[in-house]
Motif scaffolding. Structure first.
Motif, PDB file in Angstrom:
ATOM      1  N   VAL A   1       0.878  -1.072  -0.265  1.00 22.21           N
ATOM      2  CA  VAL A   1       0.197  -0.297  -0.371  1.00 22.21           C
ATOM      3  C   VAL A   1       0.683   1.736  -0.135  1.00 22.21           C
ATOM      4  N   LEU A   2       0.804   2.540  -0.998  1.00 16.00           N
ATOM      5  CA  LEU A   2       1.291   3.422  -1.166  1.00 16.00           C
ATOM      6  C   LEU A   2      -0.025   4.308   0.057  1.00 16.00           C
ATOM      7  N   LEU A   3      -0.052   5.283   0.421  1.00 14.75           N
ATOM      8  CA  LEU A   3      -0.609   6.171   1.768  1.00 14.75           C
ATOM      9  C   LEU A   3      -0.745   7.175   1.125  1.00 14.75           C
ATOM     10  N   ALA A   4      -1.548   8.118   0.405  1.00 21.33           N
ATOM     11  CA  ALA A   4      -1.444   9.693   0.211  1.00 21.33           C
ATOM     12  C   ALA A   4      -2.137  10.897   0.302  1.00 21.33           C
ATOM     13  N   ALA A   5      -1.855  11.402   0.995  1.00 22.45           N
ATOM     14  CA  ALA A   5      -2.695  12.686   2.028  1.00 22.45           C
ATOM     15  C   ALA A   5      -1.585  14.161   1.937  1.00 22.45           C
ATOM     16  N   ARG A   6      -2.523  15.467   2.596  1.00 24.93           N
ATOM     17  CA  ARG A   6      -1.558  15.881   2.785  1.00 24.93           C
ATOM     18  C   ARG A   6      -0.920  16.223   4.086  1.00 24.93           C
ATOM     19  N   THR A   7      -1.131  15.518   4.912  1.00 25.25           N
ATOM     20  CA  THR A   7      -0.632  15.587   5.831  1.00 25.25           C
ATOM     21  C   THR A   7       0.577  14.667   6.539  1.00 25.25           C
ATOM     22  N   GLU A   8       1.404  14.708   6.527  1.00 25.41           N
ATOM     23  CA  GLU A   8       2.859  13.932   5.977  1.00 25.41           C
ATOM     24  C   GLU A   8       2.766  13.421   7.833  1.00 25.41           C
ATOM     25  N   ALA A   9       2.523  14.338   8.963  1.00 27.27           N
ATOM     26  CA  ALA A   9       2.766  13.222   9.843  1.00 27.27           C
ATOM     27  C   ALA A   9       1.670  12.191  10.221  1.00 27.27           C
ATOM     28  N   GLN A  10       0.417  12.424   9.882  1.00 23.88           N
ATOM     29  CA  GLN A  10      -0.527  11.590  10.058  1.00 23.88           C
ATOM     30  C   GLN A  10       0.095  10.268   9.126  1.00 23.88           C
ATOM     31  N   LEU A  11       0.070  10.667   7.451  1.00 23.01           N
ATOM     32  CA  LEU A  11       0.739   9.651   6.610  1.00 23.01           C
ATOM     33  C   LEU A  11       1.249   8.208   8.106  1.00 23.01           C
ATOM     34  N   LYS A  12       2.929   8.991   8.428  1.00 22.60           N
ATOM     35  CA  LYS A  12       3.919   8.623   8.754  1.00 22.60           C
ATOM     36  C   LYS A  12       3.223   7.356   9.872  1.00 22.60           C
ATOM     37  N   ALA A  13       2.233   7.825  10.420  1.00 21.18           N
ATOM     38  CA  ALA A  13       1.679   7.383  11.608  1.00 21.18           C
ATOM     39  C   ALA A  13       1.208   5.950  11.518  1.00 21.18           C
ATOM     40  N   VAL A  14       0.115   6.308  10.230  1.00 25.01           N
ATOM     41  CA  VAL A  14      -0.351   4.952  10.000  1.00 25.01           C
ATOM     42  C   VAL A  14      -0.094   4.095   9.387  1.00 25.01           C
ATOM     43  N   ALA A  15       1.420   4.163   8.098  1.00 20.52           N
ATOM     44  CA  ALA A  15       1.800   3.832   7.787  1.00 20.52           C
ATOM     45  C   ALA A  15       2.808   3.112   9.100  1.00 20.52           C
ATOM     46  N   GLU A  16       3.678   3.511   9.569  1.00 18.24           N
ATOM     47  CA  GLU A  16       4.476   2.888  10.615  1.00 18.24           C
ATOM     48  C   GLU A  16       3.655   1.128  11.304  1.00 18.24           C
ATOM     49  N   GLU A  17       2.522   1.913  11.661  1.00 17.44           N
ATOM     50  CA  GLU A  17       1.602   1.343  11.731  1.00 17.44           C
ATOM     51  C   GLU A  17       1.083   0.223  11.627  1.00 17.44           C
ATOM     52  N   VAL A  18       1.362  -0.049  10.261  1.00 20.46           N
ATOM     53  CA  VAL A  18       0.797  -0.961   9.290  1.00 20.46           C
ATOM     54  C   VAL A  18       2.002  -2.283   8.705  1.00 20.46           C
ATOM     55  N   ARG A  19       3.029  -1.273   9.104  1.00 20.89           N
ATOM     56  CA  ARG A  19       4.373  -2.156   9.352  1.00 20.89           C
ATOM     57  C   ARG A  19       4.430  -2.676  10.259  1.00 20.89           C
ATOM     58  N   VAL A  20       4.616  -2.003  11.317  1.00 18.05           N
ATOM     59  CA  VAL A  20       4.607  -2.685  12.957  1.00 18.05           C
ATOM     60  C   VAL A  20       3.124  -3.983  13.266  1.00 18.05           C
ATOM     61  N   SER A  21       2.204  -3.962  12.235  1.00 18.24           N
ATOM     62  CA  SER A  21       1.392  -4.980  12.060  1.00 18.24           C
ATOM     63  C   SER A  21       1.877  -6.450  10.814  1.00 18.24           C
ATOM     64  N   GLY A  22       3.374  -6.189  10.198  1.00 19.70           N
ATOM     65  CA  GLY A  22       3.206  -6.902   9.196  1.00 19.70           C
ATOM     66  C   GLY A  22       2.985  -6.658   7.715  1.00 19.70           C
ATOM     67  N   GLY A  23       2.036  -5.869   7.715  1.00 18.08           N
ATOM     68  CA  GLY A  23       1.935  -5.054   6.545  1.00 18.08           C
ATOM     69  C   GLY A  23       3.240  -4.437   5.651  1.00 18.08           C
ATOM     70  N   ILE A  24       3.173  -3.972   4.031  1.00 20.22           N
ATOM     71  CA  ILE A  24       3.547  -3.403   3.215  1.00 20.22           C
ATOM     72  C   ILE A  24       3.257  -2.027   2.638  1.00 20.22           C
ATOM     73  N   ALA A  25       3.937  -0.384   3.642  1.00 20.73           N
ATOM     74  CA  ALA A  25       2.956   0.225   3.430  1.00 20.73           C
ATOM     75  C   ALA A  25       4.615   1.288   3.125  1.00 20.73           C
ATOM     76  N   ASP A  26       3.836   2.178   2.041  1.00 24.49           N
ATOM     77  CA  ASP A  26       4.750   3.412   2.235  1.00 24.49           C
ATOM     78  C   ASP A  26       3.934   5.001   2.343  1.00 24.49           C
TER      79      ASP A  26
END
Length: 277
Positions: free
Chosen positions: A58-83
């Motif tokens: 998954v590639l997450l896109a939005a305007r607010t980078e802090a929110q994107l980073k938090a969700v992407a990191e959550e996905v990765r911690v859960s074993g998913g692939i995201a940037d």
């Protein structure tokens, strides 16, 4: 592809697919690359988490980078692939760059969930400020059009076939005196969705929309602050007598993007607890 470069790309692409499928295991979106706009919060964030659980990169896109980073990191911690990539849907170059980033990162694009949107203060049509109308047009309608055009090109050039889901609104299916500009843009998104389904269906690219009802997002809570009692009133008019969790809306998007919905295109699917029944 007849060239050596083309053959290497095909080998690399096939290797990526095999590796991802093995790691992800079975899932609605196993082996697919997904782009999600508006992914920093609400339905988009729920979709990013869900799509990754279902096997997508998954590639997450939005305007607010802090929110994107938090969700992407959550996905990765859960074993998913995201940037993530910062993207302003009102800016054509930014939208194209986000789609290109998905291809650069993962080698292809299979599916896209165009969920990013903005709202306007509630009130009748004659009280909508021109600047607010222009902004909701630029993000909700033009931004969706820009994204669809770039996504179709990327799917065509890489995966060959795929699927797109746009977020509409149950408010687009009726007169909407409280959110007239928002509803008008979402009704236009329905038209774009249907037109794209007819246009790209022969290529194997499916295009659908979901029309959420009352959903517990930041946008809804803001509306309830501006017009106290809105959530309570909407729930009273909903047969299920409650609002949706964002994950419930994301579930519908995941199904429409998956191969299990392989004969579904051109549909605006109500996910509204029966509000429009």
């Amino acid at each position: 592809m007849g060239s050596a470069v083309g053959r290497r790309l095909v080998v690399m692409e096939n290797t990526q697919n095999t590796s991802t499928s093995t790691q992800a295991g079975p899932g609605l979106l196993a082996g697919k690359v997904a782009l999600v706009t508006g992914a920093g919060r609400g339905i988009g964030a729920a979709a990013a988490r869900l799509f990754a659980r279902e096997g997508a990169r998954v590639l997450l896109a939005a305007r607010t980078e802090a929110q994107l980073k938090a969700v992407a990191e959550e996905v990765r911690v859960s074993g998913g692939i995201a940037d993530h990539v910062v993207c302003d849907l009102a800016d054509a170059a930014s939208v194209r760059a986000a789609v290109d980033r998905a291809v650069d990162l993962y080698g292809r694009l299979d599916v896209a969930f165009n969920n990013g949107a903005t709202g306007t203060p509630p009130g009748p049509l004659d009280r909508v400020r021109e600047a607010d109308f222009d902004h909701v047009y630029a993000v909700n309608l033009k931004g969706t059009w820009l994204a669809m055009a770039a996504e179709v090109a990327a799917i065509r050039a890489t995966a060959g076939t795929g699927a797109i889901v746009n977020t509409s609104s149950v408010g687009s299916l009726m007169g909407n005196p409280e959110l007239p500009a928002y509803a008008a843009m979402k009704r236009a998104v329905n038209s774009l969705t249907e037109t794209a389904a007819v246009t790209y269906g022969p290529e194997g690219i499916r295009v659908n929309a979901i029309a959420p009802g009352t959903t517990l997002t930041e946008m809804l809570r803001q509306w309830d602050e501006d017009s106290p009692g809105v959530i309570e009133r909407l729930n009273a008019n909903t047969p299920l007598r409650r609002a949706a969790d964002p994950d419930e809306i994301a579930q519908a998007a995941a199904w429409l993007l998956s191969d299990r919905a392989s004969y579904v295109t051109g549909t605006v699917l109500r996910v509204d607890g029966g509000l429009r029944a």
